[in-house]
Design a protein around this motif. Structure first.
Motif, PDB file in Angstrom:
ATOM      1  N   ALA A  50       0.836  -1.202   0.000  1.00  0.00           N
ATOM      2  CA  ALA A  50       0.000   0.000   0.000  1.00  0.00           C
ATOM      3  C   ALA A  50       0.869   1.250   0.000  1.00  0.00           C
ATOM      4  N   ASN A  51       2.071   1.144   0.568  1.00  0.00           N
ATOM      5  CA  ASN A  51       3.011   2.264   0.567  1.00  0.00           C
ATOM      6  C   ASN A  51       3.817   2.207  -0.723  1.00  0.00           C
ATOM      7  N   ALA A  52       3.325   2.885  -1.762  1.00  0.00           N
ATOM      8  CA  ALA A  52       3.982   2.821  -3.074  1.00  0.00           C
ATOM      9  C   ALA A  52       5.392   3.401  -3.025  1.00  0.00           C
ATOM     10  N   PHE A  53       5.644   4.316  -2.106  1.00  0.00           N
ATOM     11  CA  PHE A  53       6.976   4.920  -2.029  1.00  0.00           C
ATOM     12  C   PHE A  53       8.037   3.881  -1.666  1.00  0.00           C
ATOM     13  N   SER A  54       7.625   2.808  -0.984  1.00  0.00           N
ATOM     14  CA  SER A  54       8.599   1.784  -0.604  1.00  0.00           C
ATOM     15  C   SER A  54       9.112   1.006  -1.809  1.00  0.00           C
ATOM     16  N   LEU A  55       8.399   1.082  -2.941  1.00  0.00           N
ATOM     17  CA  LEU A  55       8.816   0.378  -4.149  1.00  0.00           C
ATOM     18  C   LEU A  55       9.735   1.217  -5.031  1.00  0.00           C
ATOM     19  N   LEU A  56       9.710   2.520  -4.833  1.00  0.00           N
ATOM     20  CA  LEU A  56      10.518   3.394  -5.690  1.00  0.00           C
ATOM     21  C   LEU A  56      11.985   3.285  -5.315  1.00  0.00           C
ATOM     22  N   PRO A  57      12.872   3.303  -6.297  1.00  0.00           N
ATOM     23  CA  PRO A  57      14.309   3.274  -5.982  1.00  0.00           C
ATOM     24  C   PRO A  57      14.720   4.554  -5.253  1.00  0.00           C
ATOM     25  N   ARG A  58      15.655   4.402  -4.331  1.00  0.00           N
ATOM     26  CA  ARG A  58      16.101   5.558  -3.558  1.00  0.00           C
ATOM     27  C   ARG A  58      16.790   6.570  -4.477  1.00  0.00           C
ATOM     28  N   SER A  59      16.240   7.764  -4.504  1.00  0.00           N
ATOM     29  CA  SER A  59      16.799   8.813  -5.351  1.00  0.00           C
ATOM     30  C   SER A  59      16.291  10.160  -4.854  1.00  0.00           C
ATOM     31  N   GLY A  60      16.833  11.205  -5.432  1.00  0.00           N
ATOM     32  CA  GLY A  60      16.378  12.532  -5.075  1.00  0.00           C
ATOM     33  C   GLY A  60      14.937  12.779  -5.481  1.00  0.00           C
ATOM     34  N   PHE A  61      14.533  12.184  -6.599  1.00  0.00           N
ATOM     35  CA  PHE A  61      13.147  12.335  -7.043  1.00  0.00           C
ATOM     36  C   PHE A  61      12.182  11.673  -6.053  1.00  0.00           C
ATOM     37  N   ARG A  62      12.561  10.484  -5.562  1.00  0.00           N
ATOM     38  CA  ARG A  62      11.709   9.805  -4.599  1.00  0.00           C
ATOM     39  C   ARG A  62      11.598  10.609  -3.308  1.00  0.00           C
TER      40      ARG A  62
END
Length: 230
Positions: A50-62
Motif C-alpha cells: 500500500a506504501n507505493a513509495f517503498s517500491l521506488l528506488p532511492r533517489s532525489g526524485f523519490r
C-alpha cells in the motif's frame, strides 16, 4: 460534529461547489496520471504494498515526492479537522479568541491523539480504500446528486432555483441526464468494482498489518554480499 461547524469551516458554503470542481480537476490532471505511471511500472506489486513509495528506488526524485506528499497530508489534515477544531474550541470557550497561537495550543488535544493513532495503525491505506469505495462514493457523489434531483423535481422548484443550470448544460433535462450518469457510473464503478477490489485487497494484505511498524510493507534490507577472499 454538527453541520453548522462544517458550513463554518467552508467559509463561504454557497461557493463551495467550485471547490469540488477544482478538486476534480486536480485529480484528473495530477493524481490519476501519477497513479497510472506507478501502476504501469510496478503492477501487481502494489497489491501487497500500500506504501507505493517503498517500491521506488532511492533517489532525489523519490525523496522530493515523499516531501511533497507530506506537505499535501499536512494541508489535507488541517482542512479535514477544521470542523472538529471549531467544535473543540467552542467546548472550551476559546473559539472567539483573536490569538492564533492560543488557538493552536487549544487544538493540540485534537491533533495529538489522531497523530498517535496514525503511528499505531500505519496500515490505514487499505482501510481508506474500502471506506472510500463503500462510503465516500455515496456521501460525496450519489447522495448529493440524488438530493439535487429530488429537490428540483417539480417545475416550480426549478423555476425558483437559486442555482440555475450551467452554461454547458443549458437545460434541466441535460442536468438530470448528467446527474443520472454520475449516479449510475459511481454506483457501478466506484461502489461496485471499487468496493469489490478494495475488500479483496484488504483481505490479502491483512496478514501484513502490524502496530507501530517502522516502515510499513517496506522491503527487507538485502544482506551485503560477502567479500571475496584473495
Amino acid at each position: 460534529m454538527t453541520s453548522r461547524e462544517i458550513m463554518h469551516a467552508m467559509w463561504k458554503p454557497q461557493k463551495f461547489k467550485y471547490i469540488y470542481l477544482i478538486a476534480t480537476l486536480y485529480v484528473f490532471t495530477l493524481t490519476i496520471p501519477s497513479a497510472t505511471s506507478v501502476y504501469w511500472a510496478f503492477g501487481d506489486q502494489l497489491l501487497n504494498h500500500a506504501n507505493a513509495f517503498s517500491l521506488l528506488p532511492r533517489s532525489g526524485f523519490r525523496d522530493a515526492a515523499v516531501i511533497l506528499m507530506l506537505i499535501h497530508q499536512f494541508i489535507t489534515f488541517g482542512f479535514a479537522c477544521t470542523p472538529l477544531y471549531f467544535v473543540w474550541e467552542k467546548v472550551l470557550g476559546m473559539h472567539d479568541t483573536k490569538s492564533i497561537f492560543l488557538r493552536a495550543v487549544v487544538r493540540l488535544p485534537v491533533v495529538i491523539p489522531i497523530w498517535f493513532l496514525a503511528i499505531i495503525f500505519p496500515f490505514f491505506g487499505p482501510i481508506n480504500s474500502a471506506v472510500g469505495a463503500l462510503l465516500v462514493s455515496f456521501t460525496v457523489y450519489i447522495i448529493p446528486t440524488l438530493a439535487h434531483m429530488l429537490t428540483y423535481r417539480t417545475t416550480e422548484a426549478r423555476k425558483n432555483a437559486v442555482g440555475k443550470p450551467p452554461f454547458f448544460l443549458p437545460s434541466w433535462t441535460l442536468v438530470y441526464v448528467f446527474n443520472m450518469f454520475i449516479v449510475i457510473w459511481v454506483l457501478v464503478v466506484g461502489f461496485g468494482f471499487g468496493g469489490w477490489a478494495s475488500m479483496v485487497n484488504f483481505v490479502k494484505q491483512i496478514s501484513t498489518f502490524g502496530l507501530f511498524a517502522k516502515c510499513y510493507q517496506c522491503h527487507a534490507p538485502t544482506p551485503a554480499a560477502p567479500a571475496a577472499h584473495h
